[in-house]
Design a protein around this motif. Structure first.
Motif, PDB file in Angstrom:
ATOM      1  N   ARG A 263       0.800  -1.225   0.000  1.00 48.49           N
ATOM      2  CA  ARG A 263       0.000   0.000   0.000  1.00 48.49           C
ATOM      3  C   ARG A 263       0.834   1.277   0.000  1.00 48.49           C
ATOM      4  NH1 ARG A 263      -5.566  -0.608   3.465  1.00 48.49           N
ATOM      5  NH2 ARG A 263      -6.246  -2.606   2.608  1.00 48.49           N
ATOM      6  N   GLU A 264       2.046   1.181   0.536  1.00 45.11           N
ATOM      7  CA  GLU A 264       2.871   2.384   0.629  1.00 45.11           C
ATOM      8  C   GLU A 264       4.249   2.171   0.012  1.00 45.11           C
ATOM      9  OE1 GLU A 264       2.804   3.376   4.767  1.00 45.11           O
ATOM     10  OE2 GLU A 264       0.760   4.182   4.674  1.00 45.11           O
ATOM     11  N   GLY A 265       4.317   1.440  -1.068  1.00 44.65           N
ATOM     12  CA  GLY A 265       5.593   1.194  -1.744  1.00 44.65           C
ATOM     13  C   GLY A 265       6.293  -0.021  -1.193  1.00 44.65           C
ATOM     14  N   ASP A 266       6.852   0.088   0.035  1.00 45.77           N
ATOM     15  CA  ASP A 266       7.429  -1.056   0.733  1.00 45.77           C
ATOM     16  C   ASP A 266       6.378  -1.661   1.658  1.00 45.77           C
ATOM     17  OD1 ASP A 266       9.908  -0.643  -0.462  1.00 45.77           O
ATOM     18  OD2 ASP A 266      10.564   0.707   1.121  1.00 45.77           O
ATOM     19  N   VAL A 267       6.515  -2.952   1.928  1.00 47.71           N
ATOM     20  CA  VAL A 267       5.577  -3.638   2.819  1.00 47.71           C
ATOM     21  C   VAL A 267       5.637  -3.014   4.207  1.00 47.71           C
ATOM     22  CG1 VAL A 267       4.995  -5.840   3.892  1.00 47.71           C
ATOM     23  CG2 VAL A 267       5.781  -5.784   1.514  1.00 47.71           C
ATOM     24  N   GLY A 268       4.448  -2.768   4.791  1.00 45.42           N
ATOM     25  CA  GLY A 268       4.379  -2.138   6.104  1.00 45.42           C
ATOM     26  C   GLY A 268       3.160  -2.581   6.880  1.00 45.42           C
ATOM     27  N   LEU A 269       2.870  -1.871   7.964  1.00 42.97           N
ATOM     28  CA  LEU A 269       1.759  -2.228   8.850  1.00 42.97           C
ATOM     29  C   LEU A 269       0.421  -2.267   8.124  1.00 42.97           C
ATOM     30  CD1 LEU A 269       2.659  -0.193  12.073  1.00 42.97           C
ATOM     31  CD2 LEU A 269       2.524  -2.686  11.876  1.00 42.97           C
ATOM     32  N   ARG A 270       0.235  -1.398   7.130  1.00 45.38           N
ATOM     33  CA  ARG A 270      -1.052  -1.332   6.433  1.00 45.38           C
ATOM     34  C   ARG A 270      -1.319  -2.566   5.568  1.00 45.38           C
ATOM     35  NH1 ARG A 270      -2.143   3.682   3.067  1.00 45.38           N
ATOM     36  NH2 ARG A 270      -4.248   2.812   3.161  1.00 45.38           N
ATOM     37  N   ASP A 271      -0.298  -3.391   5.368  1.00 44.81           N
ATOM     38  CA  ASP A 271      -0.471  -4.600   4.569  1.00 44.81           C
ATOM     39  C   ASP A 271      -0.784  -5.825   5.425  1.00 44.81           C
ATOM     40  OD1 ASP A 271       0.259  -3.438   1.939  1.00 44.81           O
ATOM     41  OD2 ASP A 271       2.191  -3.124   2.930  1.00 44.81           O
ATOM     42  N   LEU A 272      -0.865  -5.638   6.736  1.00 43.99           N
ATOM     43  CA  LEU A 272      -1.193  -6.750   7.624  1.00 43.99           C
ATOM     44  C   LEU A 272      -2.683  -7.066   7.563  1.00 43.99           C
ATOM     45  CD1 LEU A 272       0.931  -5.891  10.790  1.00 43.99           C
ATOM     46  CD2 LEU A 272       1.290  -7.810   9.234  1.00 43.99           C
ATOM     47  N   ALA A 273      -2.994  -8.350   7.589  1.00 47.19           N
ATOM     48  CA  ALA A 273      -4.373  -8.824   7.611  1.00 47.19           C
ATOM     49  C   ALA A 273      -4.415 -10.043   8.517  1.00 47.19           C
ATOM     50  CB  ALA A 273      -4.845  -9.164   6.199  1.00 47.19           C
ATOM     51  N   SER A 274      -5.557 -10.721   8.558  1.00 44.35           N
ATOM     52  CA  SER A 274      -5.634 -11.965   9.316  1.00 44.35           C
ATOM     53  C   SER A 274      -6.353 -13.023   8.495  1.00 44.35           C
ATOM     54  CB  SER A 274      -6.322 -11.754  10.664  1.00 44.35           C
ATOM     55  OG  SER A 274      -7.672 -11.369  10.502  1.00 44.35           O
ATOM     56  N   LEU A 275      -6.023 -14.266   8.792  1.00 40.40           N
ATOM     57  CA  LEU A 275      -6.563 -15.416   8.085  1.00 40.40           C
ATOM     58  C   LEU A 275      -7.445 -16.211   9.036  1.00 40.40           C
ATOM     59  CD1 LEU A 275      -6.469 -17.304   5.533  1.00 40.40           C
ATOM     60  CD2 LEU A 275      -4.467 -18.383   6.588  1.00 40.40           C
ATOM     61  N   GLY A 276      -8.626 -16.624   8.571  1.00 36.09           N
ATOM     62  CA  GLY A 276      -9.524 -17.384   9.426  1.00 36.09           C
ATOM     63  C   GLY A 276     -10.373 -18.344   8.616  1.00 36.09           C
ATOM     64  N   PRO A 277     -11.173 -19.159   9.291  1.00 35.36           N
ATOM     65  CA  PRO A 277     -12.013 -20.143   8.600  1.00 35.36           C
ATOM     66  C   PRO A 277     -13.212 -19.491   7.910  1.00 35.36           C
ATOM     67  CG  PRO A 277     -12.446 -20.198  10.949  1.00 35.36           C
ATOM     68  CD  PRO A 277     -11.304 -19.242  10.758  1.00 35.36           C
ATOM     69  N   ASN A 278     -13.820 -20.224   6.995  1.00 33.61           N
ATOM     70  CA  ASN A 278     -15.019 -19.720   6.313  1.00 33.61           C
ATOM     71  C   ASN A 278     -16.202 -19.609   7.272  1.00 33.61           C
ATOM     72  OD1 ASN A 278     -13.403 -21.561   4.192  1.00 33.61           O
ATOM     73  ND2 ASN A 278     -14.301 -19.819   3.141  1.00 33.61           N
ATOM     74  N   ASP A 279     -16.365 -20.581   8.148  1.00 31.60           N
ATOM     75  CA  ASP A 279     -17.388 -20.529   9.189  1.00 31.60           C
ATOM     76  C   ASP A 279     -16.700 -20.130  10.482  1.00 31.60           C
ATOM     77  OD1 ASP A 279     -19.046 -21.441   7.233  1.00 31.60           O
ATOM     78  OD2 ASP A 279     -19.286 -23.453   8.039  1.00 31.60           O
ATOM     79  N   PHE A 280     -17.096 -18.976  11.006  1.00 26.78           N
ATOM     80  CA  PHE A 280     -16.301 -18.378  12.066  1.00 26.78           C
ATOM     81  C   PHE A 280     -17.218 -17.619  13.027  1.00 26.78           C
ATOM     82  CE2 PHE A 280     -13.186 -14.829  13.207  1.00 26.78           C
ATOM     83  CZ  PHE A 280     -12.475 -15.611  14.104  1.00 26.78           C
ATOM     84  N   GLU A 281     -16.993 -17.809  14.329  1.00 31.05           N
ATOM     85  CA  GLU A 281     -17.717 -17.045  15.338  1.00 31.05           C
ATOM     86  C   GLU A 281     -16.741 -16.111  16.042  1.00 31.05           C
ATOM     87  OE1 GLU A 281     -19.970 -19.396  18.026  1.00 31.05           O
ATOM     88  OE2 GLU A 281     -21.552 -19.797  16.560  1.00 31.05           O
ATOM     89  N   TYR A 282     -17.131 -14.851  16.132  1.00 31.91           N
ATOM     90  CA  TYR A 282     -16.275 -13.849  16.753  1.00 31.91           C
ATOM     91  C   TYR A 282     -17.071 -13.129  17.836  1.00 31.91           C
ATOM     92  CZ  TYR A 282     -13.509  -9.611  17.356  1.00 31.91           C
ATOM     93  OH  TYR A 282     -12.782  -8.583  17.897  1.00 31.91           O
ATOM     94  N   TYR A 283     -16.411 -12.902  18.968  1.00 31.19           N
ATOM     95  CA  TYR A 283     -17.055 -12.186  20.073  1.00 31.19           C
ATOM     96  C   TYR A 283     -16.471 -10.783  20.139  1.00 31.19           C
ATOM     97  CZ  TYR A 283     -19.330 -16.447  21.561  1.00 31.19           C
ATOM     98  OH  TYR A 283     -20.123 -17.562  21.593  1.00 31.19           O
TER      99      TYR A 283
END
Length: 258
Positions: free
Chosen positions: A148-168
Protein backbone atom coordinates in the motif's frame (compact mmCIF):
# COMPACT_ATOMS: atom_id res chain seq x y z
CA UNK A 1 -5.74 -24.27 -42.19
CA UNK A 2 -2.73 -24.11 -39.89
CA UNK A 3 -3.32 -22.80 -36.37
CA UNK A 4 -0.55 -20.74 -34.81
CA UNK A 5 -0.35 -21.34 -31.05
CA UNK A 6 1.30 -18.64 -28.97
CA UNK A 7 2.07 -18.20 -25.27
CA UNK A 8 2.51 -14.82 -23.58
CA UNK A 9 3.04 -13.75 -19.96
CA UNK A 10 -0.17 -12.12 -18.77
CA UNK A 11 1.14 -11.13 -15.34
CA UNK A 12 4.05 -12.02 -13.10
CA UNK A 13 5.23 -11.62 -9.50
CA UNK A 14 8.54 -10.55 -8.02
CA UNK A 15 9.25 -10.37 -4.27
CA UNK A 16 12.49 -8.81 -3.05
CA UNK A 17 14.32 -8.11 0.22
CA UNK A 18 17.54 -6.08 0.66
CA UNK A 19 19.21 -8.94 2.56
CA UNK A 20 18.18 -11.67 0.14
CA UNK A 21 21.55 -12.00 -1.55
CA UNK A 22 20.77 -15.36 -3.15
CA UNK A 23 17.50 -13.95 -4.54
CA UNK A 24 15.62 -17.08 -3.53
CA UNK A 25 14.19 -16.04 -0.16
CA UNK A 26 10.58 -16.23 -1.37
CA UNK A 27 8.34 -18.44 -3.42
CA UNK A 28 4.83 -17.92 -4.77
CA UNK A 29 2.29 -20.65 -5.50
CA UNK A 30 -1.39 -20.58 -6.58
CA UNK A 31 -3.97 -21.81 -4.08
CA UNK A 32 -6.11 -24.85 -4.93
CA UNK A 33 -9.04 -22.62 -5.89
CA UNK A 34 -6.71 -20.51 -8.04
CA UNK A 35 -5.45 -23.59 -9.89
CA UNK A 36 -9.06 -24.37 -10.82
CA UNK A 37 -9.58 -20.79 -12.05
CA UNK A 38 -6.37 -20.89 -14.08
CA UNK A 39 -7.44 -24.14 -15.73
CA UNK A 40 -10.89 -22.70 -16.48
CA UNK A 41 -9.37 -19.87 -18.51
CA UNK A 42 -6.54 -21.82 -20.10
CA UNK A 43 -3.88 -20.04 -18.03
CA UNK A 44 -0.62 -21.61 -16.91
CA UNK A 45 1.35 -20.75 -13.75
CA UNK A 46 5.13 -21.02 -13.96
CA UNK A 47 7.11 -20.73 -10.70
CA UNK A 48 10.18 -18.50 -10.83
CA UNK A 49 12.84 -17.57 -8.23
CA UNK A 50 11.15 -15.16 -5.78
CA UNK A 51 7.97 -15.12 -7.84
CA UNK A 52 6.13 -16.65 -10.75
CA UNK A 53 4.33 -15.93 -13.99
CA UNK A 54 0.83 -16.56 -15.34
CA UNK A 55 0.92 -17.40 -19.02
CA UNK A 56 -1.98 -17.08 -21.46
CA UNK A 57 -2.47 -19.47 -24.34
CA UNK A 58 -3.43 -17.83 -27.65
CA UNK A 59 -4.14 -19.08 -31.12
CA UNK A 60 -4.31 -17.52 -34.59
CA UNK A 61 -5.72 -19.28 -37.68
CA UNK A 62 -2.46 -18.56 -39.49
CA UNK A 63 -3.84 -16.40 -42.30
CA UNK A 64 -1.85 -13.23 -43.10
CA UNK A 65 -2.73 -10.41 -40.71
CA UNK A 66 -4.56 -12.63 -38.23
CA UNK A 67 -4.09 -11.64 -34.59
CA UNK A 68 -3.68 -14.33 -31.96
CA UNK A 69 -6.57 -14.41 -29.48
CA UNK A 70 -6.85 -16.06 -26.04
CA UNK A 71 -8.36 -19.51 -26.13
CA UNK A 72 -10.62 -18.71 -23.15
CA UNK A 73 -11.37 -15.04 -22.39
CA UNK A 74 -12.38 -13.84 -18.94
CA UNK A 75 -15.98 -12.66 -19.14
CA UNK A 76 -16.59 -11.10 -15.72
CA UNK A 77 -14.91 -10.11 -12.47
CA UNK A 78 -12.62 -12.99 -11.52
CA UNK A 79 -9.99 -13.39 -8.82
CA UNK A 80 -6.81 -15.45 -8.67
CA UNK A 81 -5.26 -16.10 -5.25
CA UNK A 82 -1.62 -16.91 -4.60
CA UNK A 83 0.35 -17.79 -1.47
CA UNK A 84 3.60 -16.03 -0.67
CA UNK A 85 6.07 -18.16 1.29
CA UNK A 86 9.30 -17.19 3.00
CA UNK A 87 12.06 -19.70 2.24
CA UNK A 88 14.60 -18.11 4.57
CA UNK A 89 13.03 -17.59 8.00
CA UNK A 90 16.12 -15.73 9.21
CA UNK A 91 14.96 -12.72 7.18
CA UNK A 92 11.79 -12.26 9.23
CA UNK A 93 12.98 -10.70 12.54
CA UNK A 94 14.68 -7.79 10.76
CA UNK A 95 11.90 -7.20 8.25
CA UNK A 96 9.26 -4.47 8.41
CA UNK A 97 6.65 -4.76 9.90
CA UNK A 98 7.49 -7.97 11.77
CA UNK A 99 10.19 -6.35 13.91
CA UNK A 100 7.45 -4.44 15.75
CA UNK A 101 6.81 -5.65 19.31
CA UNK A 102 3.23 -4.40 19.49
CA UNK A 103 1.49 -5.34 16.26
CA UNK A 104 -2.25 -4.50 16.06
CA UNK A 105 -4.69 -7.13 17.30
CA UNK A 106 -6.60 -9.21 14.75
CA UNK A 107 -9.75 -11.32 14.69
CA UNK A 108 -8.56 -14.28 12.62
CA UNK A 109 -6.62 -17.39 13.54
CA UNK A 110 -3.25 -16.16 12.25
CA UNK A 111 -1.53 -13.00 11.10
CA UNK A 112 -0.81 -12.74 7.37
CA UNK A 113 0.11 -10.12 4.77
CA UNK A 114 -2.53 -9.28 2.17
CA UNK A 115 -1.99 -7.74 -1.26
CA UNK A 116 -4.32 -7.04 -4.18
CA UNK A 117 -4.41 -4.96 -7.38
CA UNK A 118 -7.39 -2.72 -6.52
CA UNK A 119 -7.10 0.99 -5.84
CA UNK A 120 -9.14 2.89 -3.23
CA UNK A 121 -12.08 3.06 -5.66
CA UNK A 122 -11.97 -0.72 -6.34
CA UNK A 123 -10.58 -0.27 -9.85
CA UNK A 124 -8.40 -3.05 -11.26
CA UNK A 125 -4.76 -2.24 -12.15
CA UNK A 126 -5.71 1.44 -12.34
CA UNK A 127 -2.68 3.24 -10.96
CA UNK A 128 0.32 1.54 -12.52
CA UNK A 129 3.62 2.55 -10.96
CA UNK A 130 5.34 2.23 -14.32
CA UNK A 131 3.09 2.65 -17.39
CA UNK A 132 3.20 0.23 -20.33
CA UNK A 133 6.43 0.22 -22.31
CA UNK A 134 7.04 -1.56 -25.58
CA UNK A 135 8.46 -5.03 -25.05
CA UNK A 136 9.26 -8.12 -27.09
CA UNK A 137 6.67 -10.04 -29.09
CA UNK A 138 4.36 -7.01 -29.45
CA UNK A 139 3.61 -7.08 -25.73
CA UNK A 140 3.57 -4.00 -23.51
CA UNK A 141 5.24 -4.26 -20.08
CA UNK A 142 4.08 -2.42 -16.94
CA UNK A 143 4.74 -2.56 -13.18
CA UNK A 144 2.31 -2.40 -10.23
CA UNK A 145 3.66 -2.26 -6.66
CA UNK A 146 1.34 -4.31 -4.46
CA UNK A 147 2.19 -2.93 -1.01
CA UNK A 148 0.00 0.00 0.00
CA UNK A 149 2.87 2.38 0.63
CA UNK A 150 5.59 1.19 -1.74
CA UNK A 151 7.43 -1.06 0.73
CA UNK A 152 5.58 -3.64 2.82
CA UNK A 153 4.38 -2.14 6.10
CA UNK A 154 1.76 -2.23 8.85
CA UNK A 155 -1.05 -1.33 6.43
CA UNK A 156 -0.47 -4.60 4.57
CA UNK A 157 -1.19 -6.75 7.62
CA UNK A 158 -4.37 -8.82 7.61
CA UNK A 159 -5.63 -11.97 9.32
CA UNK A 160 -6.56 -15.42 8.09
CA UNK A 161 -9.52 -17.38 9.43
CA UNK A 162 -12.01 -20.14 8.60
CA UNK A 163 -15.02 -19.72 6.31
CA UNK A 164 -17.39 -20.53 9.19
CA UNK A 165 -16.30 -18.38 12.07
CA UNK A 166 -17.72 -17.05 15.34
CA UNK A 167 -16.27 -13.85 16.75
CA UNK A 168 -17.05 -12.19 20.07
CA UNK A 169 -16.83 -8.40 19.73
CA UNK A 170 -16.00 -6.10 22.64
CA UNK A 171 -18.99 -3.85 23.46
CA UNK A 172 -16.65 -1.55 25.42
CA UNK A 173 -14.86 -0.52 22.21
CA UNK A 174 -17.53 -0.82 19.50
CA UNK A 175 -21.29 -0.70 19.03
CA UNK A 176 -21.34 -2.21 15.54
CA UNK A 177 -19.47 -4.88 13.62
CA UNK A 178 -19.37 -4.46 9.83
CA UNK A 179 -18.10 -6.74 7.10
CA UNK A 180 -17.82 -6.07 3.37
CA UNK A 181 -16.27 -8.22 0.61
CA UNK A 182 -13.25 -6.77 -1.20
CA UNK A 183 -14.27 -6.88 -4.84
CA UNK A 184 -14.02 -4.72 -8.00
CA UNK A 185 -17.75 -4.07 -7.82
CA UNK A 186 -17.67 -3.24 -4.14
CA UNK A 187 -20.16 -5.39 -2.31
CA UNK A 188 -22.91 -5.37 0.26
CA UNK A 189 -21.95 -4.39 3.80
CA UNK A 190 -23.30 -6.65 6.54
CA UNK A 191 -23.76 -5.14 10.00
CA UNK A 192 -24.26 -6.59 13.47
CA UNK A 193 -25.19 -4.40 16.48
CA UNK A 194 -22.92 -5.04 19.47
CA UNK A 195 -23.96 -4.71 23.09
CA UNK A 196 -23.36 -6.44 26.42
CA UNK A 197 -26.28 -8.73 25.62
CA UNK A 198 -25.28 -9.29 21.99
CA UNK A 199 -21.54 -9.85 21.48
CA UNK A 200 -21.43 -12.84 19.15
CA UNK A 201 -20.98 -12.46 15.39
CA UNK A 202 -21.49 -15.59 13.31
CA UNK A 203 -19.78 -15.55 9.90
CA UNK A 204 -20.36 -17.98 7.03
CA UNK A 205 -18.17 -16.66 4.25
CA UNK A 206 -17.07 -17.62 0.77
CA UNK A 207 -13.32 -17.89 0.31
CA UNK A 208 -11.71 -14.51 -0.20
CA UNK A 209 -10.87 -11.13 1.37
CA UNK A 210 -13.21 -8.95 3.45
CA UNK A 211 -12.96 -5.54 5.07
CA UNK A 212 -13.95 -5.67 8.75
CA UNK A 213 -14.82 -2.54 10.72
CA UNK A 214 -15.29 -2.28 14.47
CA UNK A 215 -13.36 0.25 16.51
CA UNK A 216 -10.59 -0.21 13.91
CA UNK A 217 -10.45 -1.46 10.32
CA UNK A 218 -8.96 -4.79 9.30
CA UNK A 219 -8.72 -7.11 6.30
CA UNK A 220 -9.91 -10.64 7.05
CA UNK A 221 -9.25 -13.45 4.57
CA UNK A 222 -11.65 -16.38 4.88
CA UNK A 223 -10.14 -19.68 3.74
CA UNK A 224 -10.31 -22.76 5.95
CA UNK A 225 -8.04 -24.82 3.62
CA UNK A 226 -5.23 -22.26 3.96
CA UNK A 227 -5.04 -22.20 7.77
CA UNK A 228 -2.31 -24.86 7.80
CA UNK A 229 -0.41 -23.57 4.76
CA UNK A 230 2.12 -21.58 6.78
CA UNK A 231 2.21 -18.74 4.24
CA UNK A 232 3.67 -15.31 4.90
CA UNK A 233 1.17 -13.57 2.63
CA UNK A 234 -1.80 -13.83 0.32
CA UNK A 235 -1.93 -12.16 -3.09
CA UNK A 236 -5.37 -11.61 -4.61
CA UNK A 237 -5.31 -10.59 -8.27
CA UNK A 238 -8.54 -9.40 -9.90
CA UNK A 239 -9.22 -9.43 -13.64
CA UNK A 240 -12.36 -8.86 -15.69
CA UNK A 241 -13.70 -8.63 -19.25
CA UNK A 242 -11.65 -5.45 -19.84
CA UNK A 243 -8.38 -7.36 -19.53
CA UNK A 244 -5.76 -6.35 -22.09
CA UNK A 245 -4.17 -9.59 -23.31
CA UNK A 246 -1.35 -7.66 -24.98
CA UNK A 247 -0.17 -6.14 -21.70
CA UNK A 248 2.12 -7.88 -19.22
CA UNK A 249 1.93 -6.53 -15.66
CA UNK A 250 4.66 -7.36 -13.18
CA UNK A 251 3.42 -7.18 -9.59
CA UNK A 252 6.29 -6.20 -7.28
CA UNK A 253 6.47 -6.78 -3.52
CA UNK A 254 9.28 -4.85 -1.87
CA UNK A 255 10.27 -5.75 1.67
CA UNK A 256 12.21 -3.28 3.78
CA UNK A 257 14.93 -4.08 6.30
CA UNK A 258 14.20 -2.79 9.80
Amino acid sequence: MKIDWQYHTLFAFQASHPDDEARQGFRIRPTASCRRQLARYGLIFKPLPNGGAVIVEKKAPGAPGDTAQPVHKITGATSFSFLLFLNDSSLLPDTVPFQESGLPSFIGRSRILYFDNLDSSNRIDHELDYPPQAGPSDMDLAVYELAREGDVGLRDLASLGPNDFEYYANPQSTSIFQLKPIHPNGGTTQSWPISNANKRVSLKLEEGPYLVKQSDEEIFYAATPLLSAGALGLIHIFKDQNLDYNLTIRYDIYFEKA
